[in-house]
Scaffold this motif. Structure first.
Motif, PDB file in Angstrom:
ATOM      1  N   SER A 192       0.811  -1.217   0.000  1.00  0.00           N
ATOM      2  CA  SER A 192       0.000   0.000   0.000  1.00  0.00           C
ATOM      3  C   SER A 192       0.845   1.267   0.000  1.00  0.00           C
ATOM      4  N   ASP A 193       2.119   1.157   0.367  1.00  0.00           N
ATOM      5  CA  ASP A 193       2.993   2.334   0.468  1.00  0.00           C
ATOM      6  C   ASP A 193       4.164   2.290  -0.495  1.00  0.00           C
ATOM      7  N   SER A 194       4.325   1.191  -1.227  1.00  0.00           N
ATOM      8  CA  SER A 194       5.551   0.997  -1.992  1.00  0.00           C
ATOM      9  C   SER A 194       5.741   2.036  -3.092  1.00  0.00           C
ATOM     10  N   GLN A 195       4.657   2.455  -3.743  1.00  0.00           N
ATOM     11  CA  GLN A 195       4.798   3.407  -4.844  1.00  0.00           C
ATOM     12  C   GLN A 195       5.256   4.769  -4.339  1.00  0.00           C
ATOM     13  N   GLY A 196       4.625   5.250  -3.270  1.00  0.00           N
ATOM     14  CA  GLY A 196       5.064   6.515  -2.691  1.00  0.00           C
ATOM     15  C   GLY A 196       6.453   6.411  -2.106  1.00  0.00           C
ATOM     16  N   ALA A 197       6.781   5.245  -1.537  1.00  0.00           N
ATOM     17  CA  ALA A 197       8.113   5.052  -0.980  1.00  0.00           C
ATOM     18  C   ALA A 197       9.174   5.053  -2.074  1.00  0.00           C
ATOM     19  N   LEU A 198       8.846   4.508  -3.250  1.00  0.00           N
ATOM     20  CA  LEU A 198       9.795   4.540  -4.363  1.00  0.00           C
ATOM     21  C   LEU A 198      10.090   5.971  -4.800  1.00  0.00           C
ATOM     22  N   ARG A 199       9.040   6.782  -4.893  1.00  0.00           N
ATOM     23  CA  ARG A 199       9.261   8.193  -5.261  1.00  0.00           C
ATOM     24  C   ARG A 199      10.131   8.884  -4.221  1.00  0.00           C
ATOM     25  N   ALA A 200       9.837   8.644  -2.944  1.00  0.00           N
ATOM     26  CA  ALA A 200      10.624   9.262  -1.881  1.00  0.00           C
ATOM     27  C   ALA A 200      12.062   8.753  -1.896  1.00  0.00           C
ATOM     28  N   CYS A 201      12.244   7.464  -2.204  1.00  0.00           N
ATOM     29  CA  CYS A 201      13.597   6.899  -2.267  1.00  0.00           C
ATOM     30  C   CYS A 201      14.403   7.564  -3.377  1.00  0.00           C
TER      31      CYS A 201
END
Length: 271
Positions: free
Chosen positions: A120-129
């Motif tokens: 549920s958070d992986s896409q936003g976490a990728l952008r933040a990464c």
């Protein structure tokens, strides 16, 4: 400029001196600054994603990448910053601004790595990464942080090997490739990146087995697979015509494309 610009805004949401709000959210567990606690624990995925975007915005304006002095000193051993490296757990009453910035960067990375494992958070976490990879002053921190980022992202590009068509790439796969590219752009970290990419074996994850060779070998094989897919679908490398007056056209052999000028005349040739 930097102490005033950072210190005037960060303590409102990244206060490592007290951490009382984050302690209440975490149920008495490890203390986190309020903004990081929101990114990790808020029940709404939209709020967590907004928190990550706000965190990166704080790191980019002004850019922490241009921090003028080292943030961590001492050995290059892996692990957290000085405040989390053991010793006196009670800690001094005062923490320097450099210590707070280094701690913020390390905890921000750890939080993003954790969220990468949650669908549920992986896409936003990728952008933040990707944003963290672009703005973090890795040479001013102890080595190991950018290596860990690469290790966390590499499993996300392994589905390339299972693609039957270039149109089958998922959004997560495409974003993982972009994030890995952000790491490779950090030329000042080339020594550490070379070590992680040419290590004996690739990293593993809960959903992807480890690679049999080095990450560099794995990336080469994935690139060859993409090239074979492109060839199978009739995609070719672009062919560039020689512009008028360009020296590139000199000495052309037979079969080389010739640029045409107005009226069909050849351009760029030595007549």
């Amino acid at each position: 400029l930097y102490p005033k610009a950072f210190f005037g805004r960060w303590p409102l949401v990244l206060d490592f001196q007290s951490g009382e709000s984050s302690r209440a959210l975490s149920g008495g567990g490890a203390s986190l600054p309020l903004l990081l606690a929101i990114c990790q624990q808020d029940p709404s995925p939209k709020v967590r994603a907004a928190g990550l975007a706000s965190l990166v915005a704080l790191l980019e304006a002004p850019s922490v990448k241009n921090w003028p002095v080292p943030l961590e000193r001492g050995s290059s051993a892996a692990g957290a910053g000085r405040s989390g490296s053991g010793g006196n757990t009670s800690g001094p009453a005062f923490t320097s601004l450099a210590d707070q910035v280094a701690m913020t960067l390390r905890q921000s990375h750890a939080l993003v790595f954790e969220l990468l494992q949650k669908p549920s958070d992986s896409q936003g976490a990728l952008r933040a990464c990707g944003d963290l990879l672009a703005c973090t002053p890795y040479p001013k921190l102890k080595p190991g942080l950018i290596s860990e980022a690469v290790i966390q992202v590499l499993p996300g590009i392994r589905p390339i090997a299972r693609l039957d068509t270039l149109d089958g790439a998922t959004q997560h796969l495409s974003a993982s490739v972009v994030v890995l590219g952000a790491a490779l752009k950090r030329d000042e970290c080339c020594e550490e990146l070379a070590h992680v990419f040419f290590s004996a074996c690739g990293p593993a994850s809960a959903t992807h087995p480890p690679a049999t060779g080095s990450p560099a070998d794995e990336l080469l094989n994935l690139g060859l697979h993409i090239a074979s897919l492109a060839q199978a679908h009739g995609l070719r490398a672009p062919r560039f015509s020689t512009p008028v007056g360009s020296p590139v056209g000199r000495g052309r052999g037979k079969g080389t494309p010739v640029a045409r000028g107005r009226g069909g005349s050849q351009a760029g040739s030595l007549e």
